[in-house]
Design a protein around this motif. Sequence first.
Motif, PDB file in Angstrom:
ATOM      1  N   TRP A 195     -12.545  41.737  23.908  1.00  0.00           N
ATOM      2  CA  TRP A 195     -13.772  41.501  24.268  1.00  0.00           C
ATOM      3  C   TRP A 195     -14.721  41.843  22.872  1.00  0.00           C
ATOM      4  CZ3 TRP A 195     -17.736  45.151  24.755  1.00  0.00           C
ATOM      5  CH2 TRP A 195     -18.870  44.718  25.796  1.00  0.00           C
ATOM      6  N   LEU A 196     -14.434  42.879  22.476  1.00  0.00           N
ATOM      7  CA  LEU A 196     -15.371  43.354  21.256  1.00  0.00           C
ATOM      8  C   LEU A 196     -15.256  42.406  20.122  1.00  0.00           C
ATOM      9  CD1 LEU A 196     -14.250  47.088  21.091  1.00  0.00           C
ATOM     10  CD2 LEU A 196     -16.840  46.121  21.482  1.00  0.00           C
ATOM     11  N   MET A 197     -14.019  41.666  19.881  1.00  0.00           N
ATOM     12  CA  MET A 197     -13.946  40.745  19.038  1.00  0.00           C
ATOM     13  C   MET A 197     -14.771  39.662  19.248  1.00  0.00           C
ATOM     14  SD  MET A 197     -10.576  38.829  17.580  1.00  0.00           S
ATOM     15  CE  MET A 197     -10.334  37.748  18.853  1.00  0.00           C
ATOM     16  N   THR A 198     -14.911  38.894  20.337  1.00  0.00           N
ATOM     17  CA  THR A 198     -15.510  37.866  20.685  1.00  0.00           C
ATOM     18  C   THR A 198     -17.204  38.294  21.084  1.00  0.00           C
ATOM     19  OG1 THR A 198     -14.914  37.862  23.193  1.00  0.00           O
ATOM     20  CG2 THR A 198     -13.738  36.471  21.490  1.00  0.00           C
ATOM     21  N   ARG A 199     -17.454  39.194  21.248  1.00  0.00           N
ATOM     22  CA  ARG A 199     -18.879  39.750  21.666  1.00  0.00           C
ATOM     23  C   ARG A 199     -19.754  39.355  20.573  1.00  0.00           C
ATOM     24  NH1 ARG A 199     -20.767  45.981  22.375  1.00  0.00           N
ATOM     25  NH2 ARG A 199     -19.944  45.901  20.217  1.00  0.00           N
ATOM     26  N   ARG A 200     -20.870  38.872  20.840  1.00  0.00           N
ATOM     27  CA  ARG A 200     -21.850  38.273  19.933  1.00  0.00           C
ATOM     28  C   ARG A 200     -22.235  39.480  19.033  1.00  0.00           C
ATOM     29  NH1 ARG A 200     -25.766  34.956  23.096  1.00  0.00           N
ATOM     30  NH2 ARG A 200     -23.927  33.865  23.740  1.00  0.00           N
ATOM     31  N   SER A 201     -22.816  40.537  19.588  1.00  0.00           N
ATOM     32  CA  SER A 201     -23.516  41.554  19.076  1.00  0.00           C
ATOM     33  C   SER A 201     -22.463  42.322  17.866  1.00  0.00           C
ATOM     34  CB  SER A 201     -23.932  42.512  19.713  1.00  0.00           C
ATOM     35  OG  SER A 201     -23.154  43.089  20.558  1.00  0.00           O
ATOM     36  N   THR A 202     -21.187  42.056  17.786  1.00  0.00           N
ATOM     37  CA  THR A 202     -20.243  42.736  17.216  1.00  0.00           C
ATOM     38  C   THR A 202     -20.452  42.309  15.584  1.00  0.00           C
ATOM     39  OG1 THR A 202     -18.475  42.792  18.636  1.00  0.00           O
ATOM     40  CG2 THR A 202     -17.607  43.076  16.666  1.00  0.00           C
ATOM     41  N   ARG A 249     -13.074  31.268  21.391  1.00  0.00           N
ATOM     42  CA  ARG A 249     -14.369  31.414  21.958  1.00  0.00           C
ATOM     43  C   ARG A 249     -14.490  30.740  23.433  1.00  0.00           C
ATOM     44  NH1 ARG A 249     -17.689  34.466  18.732  1.00  0.00           N
ATOM     45  NH2 ARG A 249     -16.805  34.068  16.596  1.00  0.00           N
ATOM     46  N   GLY A 250     -15.219  31.229  24.232  1.00  0.00           N
ATOM     47  CA  GLY A 250     -15.404  30.615  25.780  1.00  0.00           C
ATOM     48  C   GLY A 250     -15.224  31.490  26.764  1.00  0.00           C
ATOM     49  N   ARG A 251     -15.972  31.448  27.965  1.00  0.00           N
ATOM     50  CA  ARG A 251     -16.154  32.248  28.678  1.00  0.00           C
ATOM     51  C   ARG A 251     -14.897  32.721  29.441  1.00  0.00           C
ATOM     52  NH1 ARG A 251     -19.402  34.629  30.468  1.00  0.00           N
ATOM     53  NH2 ARG A 251     -21.617  34.865  30.843  1.00  0.00           N
ATOM     54  N   ALA A 252     -13.902  31.578  29.669  1.00  0.00           N
ATOM     55  CA  ALA A 252     -12.694  31.572  30.281  1.00  0.00           C
ATOM     56  C   ALA A 252     -11.778  32.916  29.378  1.00  0.00           C
ATOM     57  CB  ALA A 252     -11.835  30.563  30.290  1.00  0.00           C
ATOM     58  N   TRP A 253     -11.782  32.984  28.204  1.00  0.00           N
ATOM     59  CA  TRP A 253     -11.142  33.888  27.412  1.00  0.00           C
ATOM     60  C   TRP A 253     -11.340  35.360  27.526  1.00  0.00           C
ATOM     61  CZ3 TRP A 253      -6.657  32.753  25.759  1.00  0.00           C
ATOM     62  CH2 TRP A 253      -6.053  31.594  25.477  1.00  0.00           C
ATOM     63  N   VAL A 254     -12.884  35.292  27.875  1.00  0.00           N
ATOM     64  CA  VAL A 254     -13.503  36.680  28.037  1.00  0.00           C
ATOM     65  C   VAL A 254     -13.112  37.113  29.197  1.00  0.00           C
ATOM     66  CG1 VAL A 254     -15.591  37.984  28.389  1.00  0.00           C
ATOM     67  CG2 VAL A 254     -15.708  35.894  26.601  1.00  0.00           C
ATOM     68  N   TRP A 255     -13.095  36.374  30.450  1.00  0.00           N
ATOM     69  CA  TRP A 255     -12.730  36.880  31.507  1.00  0.00           C
ATOM     70  C   TRP A 255     -11.315  37.271  31.490  1.00  0.00           C
ATOM     71  CZ3 TRP A 255     -15.496  38.946  35.028  1.00  0.00           C
ATOM     72  CH2 TRP A 255     -16.557  38.640  35.249  1.00  0.00           C
ATOM     73  N   LEU A 256     -10.399  36.297  30.779  1.00  0.00           N
ATOM     74  CA  LEU A 256      -9.008  36.797  30.890  1.00  0.00           C
ATOM     75  C   LEU A 256      -8.975  38.110  30.084  1.00  0.00           C
ATOM     76  CD1 LEU A 256      -6.256  35.965  31.421  1.00  0.00           C
ATOM     77  CD2 LEU A 256      -6.118  34.698  29.526  1.00  0.00           C
ATOM     78  N   ALA A 257      -9.488  38.301  29.008  1.00  0.00           N
ATOM     79  CA  ALA A 257      -9.607  39.580  28.174  1.00  0.00           C
ATOM     80  C   ALA A 257      -9.909  40.881  29.053  1.00  0.00           C
ATOM     81  CB  ALA A 257     -10.664  39.459  27.053  1.00  0.00           C
ATOM     82  N   VAL A 258     -11.077  40.693  29.978  1.00  0.00           N
ATOM     83  CA  VAL A 258     -11.395  41.812  30.678  1.00  0.00           C
ATOM     84  C   VAL A 258     -10.165  42.278  31.928  1.00  0.00           C
ATOM     85  CG1 VAL A 258     -13.231  42.504  32.397  1.00  0.00           C
ATOM     86  CG2 VAL A 258     -13.918  41.207  30.392  1.00  0.00           C
ATOM     87  N   SER A 259      -9.862  41.070  32.332  1.00  0.00           N
ATOM     88  CA  SER A 259      -8.670  41.273  33.380  1.00  0.00           C
ATOM     89  C   SER A 259      -7.459  41.808  32.862  1.00  0.00           C
ATOM     90  CB  SER A 259      -8.661  40.285  34.267  1.00  0.00           C
ATOM     91  OG  SER A 259      -8.010  38.986  33.517  1.00  0.00           O
TER      92      SER A 259
END
Lengths: 480, 345
Positions: free
Chosen positions: A204-211, A373-383
Motif C-alpha cells: 500500500w505504501l509503495m503504490t501510494r502517490r504521496s510516498t 499500479r491499479g486499483r485492483a492491486w491496492v485492494w488486494l494489498a489492503v485485504s
Amino acid sequence: MDVVDIARWQFGIITVYHFLFVPITIGLSAIVAAFETMWVRGGNPHYLRLAKFFGKLFLINFALGVVTGIVQEFQFGMNWSDYSRFVGDIFGAPLAIEGLLAFFLESTFLGLWIFGWDKLPRGLHAATMWMVHIGTLLSAYFILAANSWMQHPVGYAFNPETGRAELTDFWAVMFNKVQMVTFPHTVTAAYMTGGAFVLGVAMWLMTRRSTPEADRPLYRKAVRIGAVVTLVGALGVTVSGDLQGKVMTEVQPMKMAAAEALYETEQPADFSIFTIGSLDGEEEVFSVKIPNLLSFLAHNNLTGEVQGINELRAEYRETYGQDPGAKYYSPGDYTPIIPVTYWTFRIMIGLGAVAAAGALAFLWATRRERIPRGRAWVWLAVSMPLLPVAANSFGWIFTEMGRQPWAVFGLMTTELAVSPGVSVAEAWTSILTLTLIYAVLMVVEVGLMLHFIRKGADPFEEPPSPKLGEHSDEPLTFAY
Amino acid sequence: MELTTVWFILIAVLWIGYFVLEGFDFGVGILLPFLARNDTERRVMINTIGPVWDGNEVWVLVAGGATFAAFPEWYATLFSGFYLPLLLILLALIVRGVAFEYRHKHDRASWRGRWDKAIFWGSLLPAVLWGVAFANIVRGVPIDENKEYVGGFFDLLGPYALLGGLTTLGLFLTHGAVFVALKTDGDIRHRARDLGLVLGLATAALAVVFLVWTQAITGSLWSSALFVGAALALLGGLFATWKVREGWAFVGTFAAIGLAVAGLFVALFPDVMPSSLDPAWSLTTTNAAATDYTLTIMTWVAVIFTPLVLMYQGWTYWVFRKRISVHHIPAEAAATPPTAGQPTR
C-alpha cells in the motif's frame, strides 16, 4: 441464556479476539528481528528503517495481545471451575510453564528492545527481538499442548477417589500426536499472517502517490520479503494441515465427519467444495464435489472409508450413554453444529488459499524492479493482512466447536465444565464489560495502526552504538 | 519436606515477587496525577517503569498458572468465588497495560489525559482489590463441603478485608513514591521523597492495625516475627528516605512488602483457603493439591528456570539503572520524531 451459554460465548469472543493479535505477534517478531539483523550485519539503512517501522506496528499489536492474554488465563478458574478442578493436575502445568518460560522472556526482552536503542550494543539489541520471538514460540508450544490434550487426552488416568483426571506421563502430554501437528500448523499460519501483514502494508505504501519516490525501493523490498514469508508459511500450513486431517480422522472422527457434513459412511469419500441447502442430513439441494478427496485427506489414499455422523453417533451412544447436554451444542447428541463446522472448515482453507495466491501474484507483479499500479492491486494489498487473520479465527472456531459436546474429548462435556457457583448475573456482567472494553480497544488499535501506517517509515537516523553499561546524559533515544 | 509444602512456599514466593515489583509500578501509576506537575514530569514518571512494568506483571500470571497446576482446587474455588473483584482487576489491568503503550502515540492533551485516567484507575483498583482478596483468603470465606464459595460479592467487603485493601494501597503508594525518588532527578525527586515520608507514616499506622488484627485471627509465632520484621523494614525505609538514602529506602519498602506478604502466607498455612462455615471444609495444602507426580515435574521446571528468569530480569534493572529527569525526555514523543520530507496527505 444460562451460565453455560454465556460462558461459552465469552470464551469464544475473548479467545477469537486474543488470537487476532497472537499470530501477528509471532510472525512479525521474527520478521522485525530479521530486518534488524540484516541491518546489523550488512549495514543497509533500509533494513533498519523497516525494522523500526514494522517494530512500531508490532508494539501496537503486542499491547492488546498481552492484556487480552491475562483474561485467557484467569477465565478457566472464573467461568470453568469444575473443568479446572477436573483437569488441573494435567492442564495447569503447561499454563504455569508457559508463564515461567515464555511470558517472562517476551515481556522482559521486549522492554529491552523498546528502550534499549541507546543502552545496548547493536548486535545485542537485535538479539533481544529474537528472544521475544523465541518467547512467542515457547508460549505457543505450551498452550497448544494444553489444547491438544483437550482434543486428545493422553498420559493421564482417571482417579475415582478424587474424581479427577490425573497426570501419569508428562512427556506424553508434551508430545501428544495432536500437538505434533497442531503446533507446526499454528506457527506456520502465524508466519503466513506476519508475512501477509508486511506484504499488505508495504504494498500500500509503495503504490501510494504521496510516498517519496526514494522510498519506493524500500517498500518494494518489504513487499517481496513479505510475499516469500507468506508463501513459505502457506507451504507449511498446507503440509501440516494435511497431516492434521489424518490425525483428526483417527482421534476425533466425528470432527472430520462434521467438517464434511458427512452423515452416512462413505468409501471412497468425496470432498464437497460447497453445498446449497440445509446441512441437517435430510436433503441436499446442490453440492460441488471432488471425488475421493476426503478419503485422501483422511487416509492418504483414494479409497479409504470415512465414517459418517450417524454411525459415529450410534457408536458414542453405546460407549458414553445418552448425551445429557445435547441442547447446548446442537439438535442432535454427540454432534457439533454441522453448518458451523462445515463452513468454518471451508472458509479457513479458502481464505488461506487466496492469501497464498495473492502472495504469489505480488511476487510476480514486482519482478525485476516493477511496481504494479491499479486499483485492483491496492485492494488486494489492503485485504492481504486480513485474509490469514480471518482464516486463523475460522480455524479455531472449527477446532473448538468441532470438539463439542466435549470440553475434554470423551472425558468431560462442556456443560459439566462450567462454574457451578457463578450466577447468570455475574456471567453477564463479565461478558458485557469485557466485550465492551474489547470493542473500544479495537477501535483505538485500528486507528493507531492506520495512523502509523500512513506516516510510513521514518527517515534513516544512525542510532547510537553504546557499549554495554555505558550511559550518556543525552535525552533518551526512546521514551514513552 | 512435603512437595505440597514446597509448592505452598513457591506460590508464596511468586505472590511476594508480584507485590514487591508490581507494587511500585501500581504506586507510580496512582501517584501520576499528584506527583507530576506537567506532561514532561508525567513522562518522567512513566518512563521510570516503562521498560519493566510488563515483566513485573508476569509474576501474577505465573502465580495464577502455578496455583492452577499445583493446587487446582484452590485455583478453581478462588477464581470462581472471587468472581467480580477479579473481573474488576482484569479490566483494570487491561486498560492500564494498553495505556502505557498507547499514551505516547499522540501529542494531543485530550488523548494523553484519557490514558492518564486509565493508568490511575487501572493502578488504583488492583492495588486495593488485591489487598481485599488476600485479607479474605487469610480470614476465611464461606466455603461449603464441595469446596464451592457460597458467599456473595458483599461478603468480601467486610471491615477487615477493606482495611487489608487500604494497607496494600498505602504500601504500594509509599513503595511507588520511594521508587520515583530513587529513579528520577531534579525537582520531582524531592517531591517524591517528601510524599513518600508522609504516605509511609500513614501506611505504617494502617499496617500495624491490619497486621495485629491478622495476628489475632490466625497468627502464629512465625507470622508475628515476620510482621514485626515488616514493620521494622518500613520504618527503616522511612528513616532512609528522611536521610536521603534512596537506595536503602527502596530496600526498606521492598522488604516491608515482602515480609508482610510472607507473614500472611505463614499465617494461612497449612490452609490455603479456610472456610468460615466449618473448618473441616477448608481447602488445605493437601486436599487442594495436585498429585505428587505433577508437583515433581513442576519442581524441576521451577528449579531450573526460576534462577534464569531472576537473572535476566535483574539484568534489565541494571541496564535501565540510570536516573531519569526532565532533560532526558525528548522534546517530542519518540513515536513522532520530526521527519524531514514527511509526505503530506
